[in-house]
Design a protein around this motif. Structure first.
Motif, PDB file in Angstrom:
ATOM      1  N   LEU A  57      16.173  60.398  32.546  1.00 19.39           N
ATOM      2  CA  LEU A  57      15.128  61.398  32.744  1.00 19.39           C
ATOM      3  C   LEU A  57      15.400  62.173  34.020  1.00 19.39           C
ATOM      4  O   LEU A  57      15.844  61.605  35.030  1.00 19.39           O
ATOM      5  N   THR A  81       2.802  67.475  34.166  1.00 19.26           N
ATOM      6  CA  THR A  81       2.274  66.147  33.825  1.00 19.26           C
ATOM      7  C   THR A  81       1.068  66.209  32.903  1.00 19.26           C
ATOM      8  O   THR A  81       0.432  65.184  32.648  1.00 19.26           O
ATOM      9  N   MET A  91       4.943  57.731  34.235  1.00 18.55           N
ATOM     10  CA  MET A  91       3.910  58.608  33.694  1.00 18.55           C
ATOM     11  C   MET A  91       3.843  58.510  32.169  1.00 18.55           C
ATOM     12  O   MET A  91       2.762  58.464  31.580  1.00 18.55           O
ATOM     13  N   LEU A  92       4.993  58.431  31.488  1.00 23.78           N
ATOM     14  CA  LEU A  92       5.028  58.313  30.027  1.00 23.78           C
ATOM     15  C   LEU A  92       4.405  56.989  29.564  1.00 23.78           C
ATOM     16  O   LEU A  92       3.650  56.949  28.589  1.00 23.78           O
ATOM     17  N   ARG A  95      13.471  63.430  36.238  1.00 23.93           N
ATOM     18  CA  ARG A  95      12.703  63.010  37.414  1.00 23.93           C
ATOM     19  C   ARG A  95      12.623  61.494  37.520  1.00 23.93           C
ATOM     20  O   ARG A  95      11.776  60.947  38.216  1.00 23.93           O
ATOM     21  N   TYR A 130       5.739  67.059  25.986  1.00 21.51           N
ATOM     22  CA  TYR A 130       5.943  66.956  27.432  1.00 21.51           C
ATOM     23  C   TYR A 130       7.327  67.537  27.749  1.00 21.51           C
ATOM     24  O   TYR A 130       8.353  66.997  27.327  1.00 21.51           O
ATOM     25  N   GLU A 189       8.730  60.007  36.021  1.00 22.24           N
ATOM     26  CA  GLU A 189       8.417  60.422  34.648  1.00 22.24           C
ATOM     27  C   GLU A 189       8.286  59.223  33.725  1.00 22.24           C
ATOM     28  O   GLU A 189       7.430  59.203  32.831  1.00 22.24           O
ATOM     29  N   GLN A 190       9.127  58.222  33.914  1.00 21.38           N
ATOM     30  CA  GLN A 190       9.036  57.036  33.069  1.00 21.38           C
ATOM     31  C   GLN A 190       7.684  56.363  33.214  1.00 21.38           C
ATOM     32  O   GLN A 190       7.033  56.008  32.219  1.00 21.38           O
ATOM     33  N   MET A 249       4.904  62.774  41.821  1.00 19.55           N
ATOM     34  CA  MET A 249       5.957  63.776  41.734  1.00 19.55           C
ATOM     35  C   MET A 249       6.055  64.599  43.020  1.00 19.55           C
ATOM     36  O   MET A 249       7.134  64.986  43.459  1.00 19.55           O
ATOM     37  N   THR A 268      10.626  68.324  29.864  1.00 21.26           N
ATOM     38  CA  THR A 268      11.387  67.729  30.965  1.00 21.26           C
ATOM     39  C   THR A 268      12.863  67.970  30.722  1.00 21.26           C
ATOM     40  O   THR A 268      13.247  68.795  29.864  1.00 21.26           O
ATOM     41  N   SER A 284      14.471  55.684  32.573  1.00 17.79           N
ATOM     42  CA  SER A 284      14.484  56.532  33.773  1.00 17.79           C
ATOM     43  C   SER A 284      15.897  56.962  34.160  1.00 17.79           C
ATOM     44  O   SER A 284      16.078  57.965  34.849  1.00 17.79           O
ATOM     45  N   ALA A 296       0.434  60.916  38.140  1.00 14.66           N
ATOM     46  CA  ALA A 296       1.858  61.251  38.041  1.00 14.66           C
ATOM     47  C   ALA A 296       2.198  62.473  38.885  1.00 14.66           C
ATOM     48  O   ALA A 296       3.266  62.548  39.511  1.00 14.66           O
TER      49      ALA A 296
END
Length: 479
Positions: free
Chosen positions: A332, A445, A341-342, A334, A355, A338-339, A455, A357, A329, A451
């Motif tokens: 990244l 997403t 969500m991944l 966001r 994806y 985002e972490q 966000m 980003t 993170s 996610a």
């Protein structure tokens, strides 16, 4: 001898019945039960062995149809034999019938099998049935069947155990073999042990274990391994291979199988000796290190396990050691949203193709990228591999905004001036902006609504309400 229904009683049959004095010794020595059956199928007389102790008291059978004391499947067998008997056919074949103790009570254990021979009584149509109790034979057969089932079950369990043992041994990365204490010969081993000893697996079986090492005869080596197996302070031996090129550590463990004593031997290279790496693994490692695509591996906490040079260049890091054990993170655009969500996507959907980003380095510079994720096994848990592609000079993220749609929205808002209050115009503009933001979050997403809610700073329930409000539920259902 129990005699029932042989005491003098008035009967409708003009025939002399079986005399208990005449048949007592004969039936006692040869048969378990004797029945006299009338032409209409009634039991006229009955004799049973051992004073009725074996078959019980059957006196209530007298003067009743024999069918009342037969099981359903035995009735047609008896009736067929009885018809043939009355027609004058001499019956040489034995007949097996299952009896019921009581015609009105059907309890567990109330049935018993009898094997009869059929004879004509005194040149009349009365039939003499001499029977042997089949219960001892049936019980023996049941015991044999149970023994056979138990034997087959044990055989299947043995096969399952042997299969599991073979699979475990062949797939173990550790070099393991089994040595007999009695003669010092190798009983079994896996491929890893054969490679470490520098011999073919098939040639090692039943070979003296001492032949793989220098300066040891079989008896001396076995005694040394037994001593090491019982030693808690130093439970291994340092040995030189027969070629002298490899120094090995031997970890013996003694155990017993039935009447045979065995030693399980685990072998490890000693000192700087390195186990050979499989050619395929070496090629994959080289591809990971030298690829122009950025590779990075993380665990379920999001911490970086490893990365290649291309990823280091994207984030302007000096070497891998400076980013290991740091959360992804940190790099990244966001961050934690985002972490998470991944990681959640890897757990639920196994992999994600593309994806979009942005990556950010420690100096605050952003790089537009596309990420592909694939889960893998890491130390008994889940690991996630990420392939990151540099999108170059692409500034926009996600799907481009439709300029004609923006122009149409702007014109619509301008038309409202003069015909609506400012408060209503602002509310209309807010709805338009809110809808665009929600669409962008859902697209970024890949329709991961948990996610997307994080966000946007919304609860999941609030996001669903707004998706339904703007008619976006059906639109994004197939993403």
């Amino acid at each position: 001898m129990a005699v029932s229904a042989l005491s003098p009683k008035p009967r409708d049959y003009d025939v002399e019945l079986i005399s208990p004095e005449f048949f007592r010794d004969f039936v006692s020595a040869t048969f378990d039960i004797a029945l006299v059956i009338s032409p209409d199928g009634r039991i006229v007389s009955i004799l049973s062995k051992d004073m009725g102790q074996s078959l019980g008291d059957l006196s209530h059978w007298e003067n009743k149809p024999i069918n009342e004391f037969l099981t359903i499947e035995s009735v047609p067998k008896f009736e067929s034999a009885h018809r043939r008997f009355k027609s004058g056919i001499r019956l040489h074949k034995r007949i097996e019938l299952n009896h019921l103790y009581n015609s009105t009570v059907d309890e567990v254990g109330s049935e018993f099998p009898i094997c009869y021979t059929l004879h004509r009584y005194c040149d009349t149509d009365f039939m003499l049935m001499l029977g042997r109790d089949l219960r001892p034979i049936a019980e023996t057969q049941q015991q044999l069947v149970k023994a056979q089932i138990a034997l087959e079950k044990n055989y299947e369990e043995q096969r399952k155990f042997d299969t599991k043992y073979r699979v475990l041994l062949s797939n173990s990365s550790e070099a393991i073999l089994f040595v007999s204490v009695h003669d010092g010969r190798i009983r079994d081993m896996n491929e890893a042990a054969a490679k470490l000893l520098g011999m073919e697996q098939r040639k090692l079986r039943n070979v003296y274990f001492s032949e793989a090492f220098r300066n040891y005869d079989s008896k001396t080596l076995i005694n040394a391994m037994l001593e090491a197996s019982a030693n808690l302070e130093q439970d291994f031996l340092n040995l030189q291979s027969q070629s002298g090129k490899i120094s090995l550590k031997i970890f013996p463990t003694e155990f017993r199988v039935a009447d045979e004593r065995l030693i399980m031997v685990r072998i490890e290279p000693d000192g700087d000796t390195v186990r050979p790496i499989h050619q395929t693994s070496s090629s994959i490692l080289a591809f990971f290190r030298d690829s122009h695509e950025a590779f990075v591996c993380i665990d379920t906490r999001g911490f970086i396990i490893d990365a290649n040079e291309s990823f280091l260049q994207l984030i302007n890091a000096v070497n891998v050691s400076t980013i290991k054990e740091r959360p992804l993170s940190d790099f990244l655009g966001r961050g934690q949203i985002e972490q998470k969500m991944l990681i959640d996507n890897a757990r639920n959907n196994k992999s994600m193709r593309v994806y979009p980003t942005k990556l950010v380095n420690d100096f605050g510079s952003y790089t537009a990228v596309e990420i592909t994720t694939t889960p893998f096994s890491y130390r008994g848990d889940l690991g996630i591999g990420l392939i990151i592609r540099d999108c170059g000079q692409i500034e926009g993220m996600g799907e481009p905004v439709n300029s004609s749609e923006l122009e149409s929205t702007h014109r619509k808002l301008m038309d409202l001036v003069g015909s609506a209050r400012l408060k209503e115009i602002v509310a209309e503009a807010t709805d338009v902006v809110e809808k665009m933001c929600i669409e962008t979050a859902v697209n970024l997403t890949r329709n991961n609504r948990v996610a997307a809610a994080e966000m946007l700073g919304l609860s999941r329930q609030s996001l669903y309400v707004k998706l339904r409000k703007y008619g976006l539920l059906k639109k994004n259902k197939g993403l």
